[in-house]
Design a protein around this motif. Sequence first.
Motif, PDB file in Angstrom:
ATOM      1  N   VAL A  66       0.871  -1.174   0.000  1.00  0.00           N
ATOM      2  CA  VAL A  66       0.000   0.000   0.000  1.00  0.00           C
ATOM      3  C   VAL A  66       0.909   1.226   0.000  1.00  0.00           C
ATOM      4  O   VAL A  66       1.859   1.306   0.788  1.00  0.00           O
ATOM      5  N   TYR A  67       0.671   2.137  -0.926  1.00  0.00           N
ATOM      6  CA  TYR A  67       1.435   3.389  -0.926  1.00  0.00           C
ATOM      7  C   TYR A  67       0.572   4.502  -0.350  1.00  0.00           C
ATOM      8  O   TYR A  67      -0.579   4.675  -0.754  1.00  0.00           O
ATOM      9  N   VAL A  68       1.130   5.232   0.606  1.00  0.00           N
ATOM     10  CA  VAL A  68       0.421   6.399   1.123  1.00  0.00           C
ATOM     11  C   VAL A  68       1.307   7.603   0.831  1.00  0.00           C
ATOM     12  O   VAL A  68       2.495   7.604   1.164  1.00  0.00           O
ATOM     13  N   VAL A  69       0.734   8.597   0.146  1.00  0.00           N
ATOM     14  CA  VAL A  69       1.552   9.714  -0.306  1.00  0.00           C
ATOM     15  C   VAL A  69       1.196  10.975   0.465  1.00  0.00           C
ATOM     16  O   VAL A  69       0.019  11.290   0.656  1.00  0.00           O
ATOM     17  N   PHE A  70       2.234  11.678   0.932  1.00  0.00           N
ATOM     18  CA  PHE A  70       2.032  12.928   1.667  1.00  0.00           C
ATOM     19  C   PHE A  70       2.735  14.072   0.962  1.00  0.00           C
ATOM     20  O   PHE A  70       3.814  13.900   0.401  1.00  0.00           O
ATOM     21  N   ASN A  71       2.115  15.248   0.980  1.00  0.00           N
ATOM     22  CA  ASN A  71       2.860  16.456   0.666  1.00  0.00           C
ATOM     23  C   ASN A  71       3.658  16.770   1.910  1.00  0.00           C
ATOM     24  O   ASN A  71       3.117  16.782   3.013  1.00  0.00           O
ATOM     25  N   MET A  72       4.937  17.073   1.728  1.00  0.00           N
ATOM     26  CA  MET A  72       5.724  17.308   2.935  1.00  0.00           C
ATOM     27  C   MET A  72       6.442  18.649   2.867  1.00  0.00           C
ATOM     28  O   MET A  72       6.666  19.189   1.782  1.00  0.00           O
ATOM     29  N   PRO A  73       6.822  19.174   4.016  1.00  0.00           N
ATOM     30  CA  PRO A  73       7.545  20.446   4.032  1.00  0.00           C
ATOM     31  C   PRO A  73       8.948  20.250   3.485  1.00  0.00           C
ATOM     32  O   PRO A  73       9.448  19.125   3.449  1.00  0.00           O
ATOM     33  N   ASN A  74       9.591  21.288   3.049  1.00  0.00           N
ATOM     34  CA  ASN A  74      10.962  21.171   2.563  1.00  0.00           C
ATOM     35  C   ASN A  74      11.944  21.628   3.634  1.00  0.00           C
ATOM     36  O   ASN A  74      11.553  22.069   4.705  1.00  0.00           O
ATOM     37  N   ILE A  75      13.189  21.567   3.301  1.00  0.00           N
ATOM     38  CA  ILE A  75      14.248  21.833   4.264  1.00  0.00           C
ATOM     39  C   ILE A  75      14.125  23.211   4.912  1.00  0.00           C
ATOM     40  O   ILE A  75      14.410  23.391   6.092  1.00  0.00           O
ATOM     41  N   ASP A  76      13.619  24.159   4.136  1.00  0.00           N
ATOM     42  CA  ASP A  76      13.539  25.520   4.680  1.00  0.00           C
ATOM     43  C   ASP A  76      12.560  25.615   5.842  1.00  0.00           C
ATOM     44  O   ASP A  76      12.586  26.551   6.616  1.00  0.00           O
ATOM     45  N   ASP A  77      11.684  24.651   5.932  1.00  0.00           N
ATOM     46  CA  ASP A  77      10.654  24.745   6.951  1.00  0.00           C
ATOM     47  C   ASP A  77      11.089  24.273   8.333  1.00  0.00           C
ATOM     48  O   ASP A  77      10.338  24.399   9.289  1.00  0.00           O
ATOM     49  N   ILE A  78      12.302  23.737   8.410  1.00  0.00           N
ATOM     50  CA  ILE A  78      12.829  23.256   9.672  1.00  0.00           C
ATOM     51  C   ILE A  78      11.981  22.139  10.276  1.00  0.00           C
ATOM     52  O   ILE A  78      12.500  21.097  10.628  1.00  0.00           O
ATOM     53  N   GLU A  79      10.700  22.362  10.365  1.00  0.00           N
ATOM     54  CA  GLU A  79       9.886  21.357  11.067  1.00  0.00           C
ATOM     55  C   GLU A  79       9.610  20.157  10.176  1.00  0.00           C
ATOM     56  O   GLU A  79       8.502  19.918   9.724  1.00  0.00           O
ATOM     57  N   LEU A  80      10.651  19.441   9.929  1.00  0.00           N
ATOM     58  CA  LEU A  80      10.548  18.297   9.036  1.00  0.00           C
ATOM     59  C   LEU A  80      10.002  17.070   9.747  1.00  0.00           C
ATOM     60  O   LEU A  80       9.507  16.165   9.139  1.00  0.00           O
ATOM     61  N   PHE A  81      10.138  17.094  11.076  1.00  0.00           N
ATOM     62  CA  PHE A  81       9.934  15.830  11.776  1.00  0.00           C
ATOM     63  C   PHE A  81       8.490  15.617  12.151  1.00  0.00           C
ATOM     64  O   PHE A  81       7.718  16.548  12.293  1.00  0.00           O
ATOM     65  N   ASN A  82       8.176  14.362  12.276  1.00  0.00           N
ATOM     66  CA  ASN A  82       6.777  14.022  12.365  1.00  0.00           C
ATOM     67  C   ASN A  82       6.646  12.617  12.895  1.00  0.00           C
ATOM     68  O   ASN A  82       7.558  11.808  12.805  1.00  0.00           O
ATOM     69  N   ASN A  83       5.485  12.373  13.433  1.00  0.00           N
ATOM     70  CA  ASN A  83       5.174  11.031  13.900  1.00  0.00           C
ATOM     71  C   ASN A  83       3.857  10.624  13.257  1.00  0.00           C
ATOM     72  O   ASN A  83       2.891  11.375  13.286  1.00  0.00           O
ATOM     73  N   PHE A  84       3.824   9.464  12.630  1.00  0.00           N
ATOM     74  CA  PHE A  84       2.583   8.988  12.029  1.00  0.00           C
ATOM     75  C   PHE A  84       1.951   7.942  12.928  1.00  0.00           C
ATOM     76  O   PHE A  84       2.627   7.008  13.363  1.00  0.00           O
ATOM     77  N   ASN A  85       0.672   8.135  13.165  1.00  0.00           N
ATOM     78  CA  ASN A  85      -0.085   7.164  13.932  1.00  0.00           C
ATOM     79  C   ASN A  85      -0.808   6.269  12.926  1.00  0.00           C
ATOM     80  O   ASN A  85      -1.572   6.775  12.117  1.00  0.00           O
ATOM     81  N   ASN A  86      -0.537   4.952  12.928  1.00  0.00           N
ATOM     82  CA  ASN A  86      -0.994   4.124  11.819  1.00  0.00           C
ATOM     83  C   ASN A  86      -2.019   3.071  12.229  1.00  0.00           C
ATOM     84  O   ASN A  86      -1.895   2.462  13.280  1.00  0.00           O
ATOM     85  N   THR A  87      -2.993   2.874  11.365  1.00  0.00           N
ATOM     86  CA  THR A  87      -3.961   1.809  11.562  1.00  0.00           C
ATOM     87  C   THR A  87      -4.220   1.131  10.228  1.00  0.00           C
ATOM     88  O   THR A  87      -4.365   1.789   9.200  1.00  0.00           O
ATOM     89  N   LEU A  88      -4.244  -0.173  10.277  1.00  0.00           N
ATOM     90  CA  LEU A  88      -4.516  -0.949   9.074  1.00  0.00           C
ATOM     91  C   LEU A  88      -6.027  -1.138   8.980  1.00  0.00           C
ATOM     92  O   LEU A  88      -6.677  -1.433   9.971  1.00  0.00           O
ATOM     93  N   SER A  89      -6.596  -0.929   7.796  1.00  0.00           N
ATOM     94  CA  SER A  89      -8.032  -1.177   7.663  1.00  0.00           C
ATOM     95  C   SER A  89      -8.278  -2.112   6.490  1.00  0.00           C
ATOM     96  O   SER A  89      -7.555  -2.078   5.504  1.00  0.00           O
ATOM     97  N   TYR A  90      -9.278  -2.988   6.628  1.00  0.00           N
ATOM     98  CA  TYR A  90      -9.491  -4.010   5.599  1.00  0.00           C
ATOM     99  C   TYR A  90     -10.868  -4.622   5.779  1.00  0.00           C
ATOM    100  O   TYR A  90     -11.539  -4.405   6.790  1.00  0.00           O
ATOM    101  N   VAL A  91     -11.266  -5.397   4.791  1.00  0.00           N
ATOM    102  CA  VAL A  91     -12.498  -6.172   4.892  1.00  0.00           C
ATOM    103  C   VAL A  91     -12.122  -7.639   4.969  1.00  0.00           C
ATOM    104  O   VAL A  91     -11.361  -8.144   4.150  1.00  0.00           O
ATOM    105  N   ASN A  92     -12.633  -8.329   5.983  1.00  0.00           N
ATOM    106  CA  ASN A  92     -12.371  -9.754   6.172  1.00  0.00           C
ATOM    107  C   ASN A  92     -13.269 -10.590   5.299  1.00  0.00           C
ATOM    108  O   ASN A  92     -14.476 -10.385   5.264  1.00  0.00           O
TER     109      ASN A  92
END
Lengths: 185, 933
Positions: free
Chosen positions: B765-791
């Motif tokens: 699964v690919y998840v794509v984000f727009n992200m800040p660039n180097i000039d923004d300093i605040e590059l760091f981030n934490n992703f909270n992840n959950t898998l979703s599916y149909v059984n």
Amino acid sequence: MGQTFSFTNIFGKLFYTQKEIRILILGLDGAGKTTILYRLQMGEVVTTKPTIGFNVETLKYKNLTLNIWDLGGQTSIRPYWRCYYSNTAAVIFVVDSTDKDRIDIASKELHLMLKEEELLDSALLVFANKQDQPGALTAAEVSQALNLTELKDRSWSIVASSAIKGEGLTEGLDWLMDVIKDEQL
Amino acid sequence: MSTSSYKKGDPYSHSASLPDKMTVFQECLQQFNASPVNAKKCRQLLSQLLRLIYSGESFPSQESTTLFFSISKLFQHKDVSLRQLVYLTIKELSSTSQDILMVTSSIMKDIQSGDLIYKPNAIRTLSKVLDPTTVSASERLFKNSLVDKNPIISSAALVSSYNLLPIAKDVVKRFTNETSETIDSYKKFPSDQFQLHEYYGSSTTNLPSTTFMYQYHALGLVYELRNHDKMSLKKLITSLTDHQALKNSLAVIQLIRFIHKILIDDESLIGQLFPILLSFLKHKSDSVELESCKVIISLQHLVNKYEFANVINCLQKLLNVPRTATRFAAIRLVNKISIKHPKEILTVNEELENLINDPNRSISTLAITTLLKTIGSGTIESESSIGGESVDRLINKMTSLMDEITEDFKIVIIEAIENLAIKFQSKHKKLVKFLTDLLRDDGSLELKTSIIDTLFDLIKFLKNDESKQLILMNLCEFIEDCEYTELSIRILHLLGDEGPKTSNPSYYIRHIYNRLVLENSIVRSSAVISLSKFAIICGGDVKTNIEILLNRCLNDIDDEVRDRATLSLKFIKNNEKRLIINESKFDLNILENKLIHYLNDESNFESKFDINEVPLLTMEELNSKEIENKLNNLDKNDDVEIESNHKSHQIEESNEISNELLKQQEFSSELSSIPEFSGYGKLSKSTLKPIYLTDKENEFVVTVNKHYFMESDDAKLVLQFNITNTLNHLILQNVSLICQPDNSLYEEDFILSIDELKPQETGIVYVVFNMPNIDDIELFNNFNNTLSYVNREIIDDNGNIDESDEGWSDEYPIEDLEILPGDFIHPIYNSNFTEIFDQLSFEQSTVVNLPGVKSLDNAVTHFKDLFNMMPLEGSQDLDSDANSHILKLFGKDIWNNKVAIQVRLALTGGKVAAKLSIKSDSDNVAKFIVESI
């Protein structure tokens, strides 16, 4: 000299039981081949499982050494019967006399087998087995279903038997021994 | 090793003395089909047949099948030895011949009522003959044999069940109770077991009544059956050690290995399991003690120093035993410790010194290489006279030893010296002298090559110019009298690269010119190239002089020499520096990969091969990779041997390191093949090692790779989630991920989900984000992840699902994913950290406490992984009892800024504090790193 030599030769064939007689027991699955083998060898009824492959036993019968091969009768194993045909003195074909549905298949397998070159000289003994069970066909009926009368140039016989009760087996074997002794002389 | 050389070394496989294959084949058919069977003759024939098979001959399927059927006819004979041989042969033929199931009934009968002698053979052969359709018929038989009172039969059944696992796991699973019972049982050989065997004959009185070997076999099987259940495995271990049920030392060793495996998966169990390992250090069997030591050593980071001393004591004892194999194993372990923790083993130095004179050369060699390390560590921070003396003494000892030992051992010692010199650069002088002395002695090409290799590496990795010159001058001397053309060429090449940068290039020019006069044409032509490098780099007088020298070569008798001289003169005249000196190289792995790709498909030939797709590596980058590999090899050397599945894992890992760029390239082409990502430009960087977001044995195993596209204006982050469905009864549909970023600068763009994931399949699964660039300093981030599916539940054996049932949707929380500074940095090697650190202009510093990190060792690893930078000047190795340490890290970020970090670590009261000084070409980079902490 030469006379003495050939004499021992004949003598050996007659009285030495050194030479083993190879006998195959064939037939469809569940006909009672393994039961017959061990009834002959040990004189008792053993519980059997479908034979995957073969059982082989050596037994002494009336001063003769018999090497009896019981080959599995399942469809998957029948094609391999032919690997064991060579040097066979006699074939014992066992038929489940109660299994009327498959007697045609039995007949087909029997005639297919007898066409093999390696078995041209072998004697044939058919056991119409499971006579102890109700609804079993008689030996004559089995013989007819198997078209035994069509067989030419071959010593054959059919005997009604019950491996569980031990009936018919010795009669059949006696006949077979007579034929084999004749042929070897 | 090639087949031919293997055969040469093996006295049993002289093909000349082997019986002829076809003759044996024909004779077998004849004899086995005969009536009556001649048992003796058949036994001989079977032995010949087996000998052919054991020495590597094989029969094609058809012939093998014919043989098999004729061998099956031998079942009519009752001779026990013949039957044993029949079983051995069928076992060998089972892989090549068809229809082996034909002997199933006969074998089963033998197991049920056959002779004791061949019963075990029959059981083992049965496991080869069975297939998934027939295996259930033998279930009862196996169960009975497993619990048989005779240990030999029980062992045969255990081993056979083990072999049946791949084809009939379900059936074997039903043996669990019988197998566990076997471990605890007491089985002894029947009193007549050995009398049956002519070899033992009358001397049966001293034979053991049991060996408990079945415990080892049973333990192996139980492990396979419980492998996927960590809890029950743990229970097994504790119950077996509680009442000391295991009497067989192999079984104990196996148990120790299982403990190791569990600990690798879950280090938190060390508290519970360590006492068990410790108790095995006082076992009556050497092997058990050694195995226990080995496991503790590999888990050394989990064990405190005081407890670790037990291992050293144990090894110290083992170093003194009379059994050579034990001493060897013990010194290997000591050697292993010495790689990372040379101080720990200072206590056994005395034993090591004694072992230098050990009659076994392998032991004495290891003793020396180990001593080299411990002495190195003793003197690393203070060049005390005692340390210096002992190095001298050791080198003297080595020199005297060198005359006695074979070249193989010399090479081992040379390698040890190289490793030592790389790790402890302060010690190089004496070692270089030792090497160059050795170079002057007689020796084979192999030996000289290994010395030259070592010297070359030292030139590359030593920072001291003086020592470089020393090595170069020695090499010059060597080529004056070198009988190996290939070595001369390599040295000339190196002189061309390094010589011009030294203070006295004319010295080298003279030696090189001598080659032009004295040597064969191959050496002459490489001398021409080497000289032209001096001309182009040094310029001035040197240039004019060399032009004169090269002009003379224009009359050389050899074409190649003349051609090269002409070409070089032209280049020198036009000052074409770039054509003479390589400043960068193509990445060969990628080049090869691309070329194979290109050649595989003829349609590619319409367009030219684009060499620009292959990245160029500067010499600096190349060196970084090389030294990284070297250090990694050093550390990994011994870990590789652990266990099979673990092993493959580790080999993968080390391959990953060497093929980092290749892997990156693979990701890049994989991603560029997805149309959605086409406008993103060049892939800037990927994290190569997949990060696990679940446990490895969960229902769903999720790993993630981060891909950064930073070159276009709107930077993108592509998260590649690799999801494996390990459940056999469920199909997952519409598999997707819900990723919640903490940082609002990250905006989800789109998701490429998986439509359907069948059991045991892995999807992405690919998840794509727009992200800040180097000039923004605040590059760091934490992703909270959950898998979703149909059984969707699987309802039949063919893996179909019930179409009427719509299934139910579900969510499955998995671990968080962080964006780390290391994601943006490549490790780079540089031999002089201080210099480069001073050069960089922007500085930031910060102080942090590391909660949860309890030792300096862990802190070093923590920072190394966090920043993904290369530790320089051996600063990743630290003394185990130190309270402070300085870690020097160097790397380059994806915007091509150099980054150097100096981390001062201090350990107080079980807590680690770190002061970081970050220097970089760019202020932003330094700031963003500070920000990240």
